[in-house]
Design a protein around this motif. Structure first.
Motif, PDB file in Angstrom:
ATOM      1  N   LYS A  44       0.859  -1.298  -0.034  1.00  0.00           N
ATOM      2  CA  LYS A  44       0.010  -0.064   0.055  1.00  0.00           C
ATOM      3  C   LYS A  44       0.766   1.264  -0.020  1.00  0.00           C
ATOM      4  CE  LYS A  44      -4.084  -1.833   2.237  1.00  0.00           C
ATOM      5  NZ  LYS A  44      -4.783  -1.679   3.587  1.00  0.00           N
ATOM      6  N   PHE A  45       1.825   1.152   0.534  1.00  0.00           N
ATOM      7  CA  PHE A  45       2.867   2.389   0.443  1.00  0.00           C
ATOM      8  C   PHE A  45       3.462   2.611  -0.823  1.00  0.00           C
ATOM      9  CE2 PHE A  45       6.961   4.620   1.365  1.00  0.00           C
ATOM     10  CZ  PHE A  45       6.336   5.693   2.142  1.00  0.00           C
ATOM     11  N   LEU A  49       2.561   6.112  -2.994  1.00  0.00           N
ATOM     12  CA  LEU A  49       3.485   6.969  -3.624  1.00  0.00           C
ATOM     13  C   LEU A  49       3.152   7.037  -5.115  1.00  0.00           C
ATOM     14  CD1 LEU A  49       6.964   5.543  -1.699  1.00  0.00           C
ATOM     15  CD2 LEU A  49       5.574   7.657  -1.460  1.00  0.00           C
ATOM     16  N   LEU A  50       2.808   5.977  -5.722  1.00  0.00           N
ATOM     17  CA  LEU A  50       2.622   5.938  -7.172  1.00  0.00           C
ATOM     18  C   LEU A  50       1.325   6.882  -7.486  1.00  0.00           C
ATOM     19  CD1 LEU A  50       3.161   2.313  -8.255  1.00  0.00           C
ATOM     20  CD2 LEU A  50       4.748   4.219  -8.602  1.00  0.00           C
ATOM     21  N   SER A  51       0.285   6.792  -6.570  1.00  0.00           N
ATOM     22  CA  SER A  51      -0.841   7.429  -6.766  1.00  0.00           C
ATOM     23  C   SER A  51      -1.152   9.020  -6.298  1.00  0.00           C
ATOM     24  CB  SER A  51      -2.289   6.545  -6.508  1.00  0.00           C
ATOM     25  OG  SER A  51      -1.970   6.522  -5.151  1.00  0.00           O
ATOM     26  N   THR A 134      -2.009   0.089  -8.704  1.00  0.00           N
ATOM     27  CA  THR A 134      -2.603   0.539  -7.541  1.00  0.00           C
ATOM     28  C   THR A 134      -3.806  -0.095  -7.086  1.00  0.00           C
ATOM     29  OG1 THR A 134      -1.524   2.720  -7.847  1.00  0.00           O
ATOM     30  CG2 THR A 134      -3.368   2.666  -6.443  1.00  0.00           C
ATOM     31  N   ALA A 135      -4.694  -0.423  -8.130  1.00  0.00           N
ATOM     32  CA  ALA A 135      -5.936  -1.064  -8.063  1.00  0.00           C
ATOM     33  C   ALA A 135      -5.777  -2.397  -7.551  1.00  0.00           C
ATOM     34  CB  ALA A 135      -6.904  -0.936  -9.391  1.00  0.00           C
ATOM     35  N   VAL A 180     -13.088   1.497   0.537  1.00  0.00           N
ATOM     36  CA  VAL A 180     -13.688   2.775   0.403  1.00  0.00           C
ATOM     37  C   VAL A 180     -12.486   3.646  -0.263  1.00  0.00           C
ATOM     38  CG1 VAL A 180     -14.152   4.956   1.378  1.00  0.00           C
ATOM     39  CG2 VAL A 180     -15.286   2.976   2.295  1.00  0.00           C
ATOM     40  N   VAL A 181     -11.316   3.342   0.047  1.00  0.00           N
ATOM     41  CA  VAL A 181      -9.914   3.941  -0.692  1.00  0.00           C
ATOM     42  C   VAL A 181     -10.272   3.567  -2.090  1.00  0.00           C
ATOM     43  CG1 VAL A 181      -7.624   4.042  -0.860  1.00  0.00           C
ATOM     44  CG2 VAL A 181      -8.794   4.157   1.441  1.00  0.00           C
ATOM     45  N   LEU A 182     -10.083   2.361  -2.467  1.00  0.00           N
ATOM     46  CA  LEU A 182     -10.276   1.946  -3.640  1.00  0.00           C
ATOM     47  C   LEU A 182     -11.433   2.441  -4.647  1.00  0.00           C
ATOM     48  CD1 LEU A 182      -9.332  -0.147  -6.136  1.00  0.00           C
ATOM     49  CD2 LEU A 182     -10.685  -1.883  -5.248  1.00  0.00           C
TER      50      LEU A 182
END
Length: 392
Positions: A44-45, A49-51, A134-135, A180-182
């Motif tokens: 997730k970290f 960073l990527l998003s 990321t997804a 929720v984040v996704l």
């Protein structure tokens, strides 16, 4: 995976009433939790960073705190398994509850920090970049957390552990949070709506509620709570299964941690029975309770007169009076003391906490009714409190 590891590393894994087995399950789940949460943090970290997503990054650090929580759980189970010593003669079992409380505090702190950083993101928005990587990382994280919630809940039920229940609740809240984040990332990519900060606040509130529930469940046994109904029924089954036991009451259970239970109760026995025989039976019952339920029991014998017609008749009358107006109230230690001018009818009633009628009201009702039926009879009634969910 947990079932396989349990078969490999936990001896007699089905004997969950054993403190050693409970400790082994706690250490195993804690170790697995540390490893999985560290992997989720790294994934997730990287995704954060990527998003450039504050919600994803915050969720990553939430997993890092979960790894710390798993470490606390592991250490807590290890310390709870220590043998009694001169300073702690009842053992160290309550450390397990303390570890669950520490996990709850960590959850609440993380929730506060997440809400604070999310509000800052709302005030100072930054574009969120979406990618399949990321997804994918978030989707895998959801699956892992669902699995962690499942095995923690399963083990918590198996060993009846408040600390493991807190960990399971935390894992389930993380699943909702990451979902929720996704959803926020996908929404921002396809609609252009920047709801990252708002979702971060929502995630923080989810986590805060999970921490509150976990704290409530771990504080309760520390303060003292009624024993589990299944334990009470097991005690009743064992004690009343012996031939000369007519009934039990005044059961009190002191919980010094899982597998470290002190139990006291009163067992009614025939008043005309042989004292040595009855005493030997009580000793056998205490050993039976220790071997089957892993509890230290102290049993007081209450002699009951069973062959006096007047005593039995008035006892039935009292039972009828209670069933008519207060059917939830039970009574015990019933005896009659006759005198030259009057007769005392002596017994105890058990009034649950929060009952609709006060003890004094019930005593007044019974006393007046008994005196009305038997002019020279007076009731001497002691009000007891119910320390189990089933009034004894």
């Amino acid at each position: 995976m947990i079932s396989l590891l349990a078969k490999l590393f936990i001896k007699n894994g089905d004997d969950t009433s054993s403190p050693a087995v409970r400790q082994a399950y706690g250490v195993l789940c804690g170790s697995v939790g540390i490893g999985l949460n560290l992997l989720l943090f790294l994934g997730k970290f990287l995704a954060g960073l990527l998003s450039h997503s504050i919600a994803i990054t915050a969720d990553a650090f939430n997993n890092l705190s979960d790894a710390g929580s798993s470490l606390i759980t592991l250490v807590g189970f290890r310390m709870a398994g220590q043998k009694p010593d001169p300073h702690h003669p009842f053992g160290h079992g309550r450390i397990e509850y303390l570890s669950g409380l520490f996990v709850s505090i960590a959850i609440l702190i993380m929730a506060f920090e997440l809400v604070r950083s999310s509000v800052d993101k709302i005030l100072h928005p930054q574009p969120v970049e979406f990618s399949l990587l990321t997804a994918g990382i978030l989707a895998v994280s959801i699956g892992v957390k669902l699995y962690m919630a499942y095995y923690n809940r399963s083990v918590a039920g198996k060993i009846d552990s408040a600390a493991m229940k807190a960990t399971a609740t935390d894992s389930l809240s993380d699943t909702l949070a990451t979902s929720v984040v996704l959803a926020a990332s996908v929404t921002a990519h396809f609609t252009g709506l920047d709801i990252d900060g708002y979702c971060g606040v929502l995630v923080g509130l989810f986590i805060f509620y999970a921490g509150y529930c976990a704290a409530r469940d771990t504080i309760s046994p520390l303060l003292g709570q009624p024993p589990h109904p299944g334990f009470v029924h097991s005690v009743e089954r064992i004690v009343t299964g012996y031939e000369h036991v007519l009934g039990i009451h005044d059961m009190i259970v002191h919980d010094y941690g899982p597998g470290r239970v002190m139990l006291s109760l009163h067992a009614e026995v025939p008043a005309d029975g042989d004292l040595l025989t009855l005493h030997d039976m009580i000793d056998n019952i205490e050993h039976h309770l220790q071997n089957e339920l892993h509890c230290e029991a102290v049993i007081h014998m209450d002699p009951v007169i069973t062959n006096d017609k007047q005593t039995n008749r008035i006892k039935r009358e009292v039972d009828g009076l209670l069933k008519e107006k207060y059917p939830e109230i039970r009574f015990h230690d019933f005896r009659i003391v006759k005198g030259p001018t009057h007769t005392n009818i002596i017994f105890d009633i058990v009034v649950p906490f929060g009952y609709r009628a006060q003890g004094g009201e019930i005593v007044e009702y019974l006393s007046s009714q008994i005196h009305k039926r038997h002019e020279n009879h007076y009731a001497v009634i002691q009000v007891d409190r119910a320390y189990t969910n089933d009034a004894q």
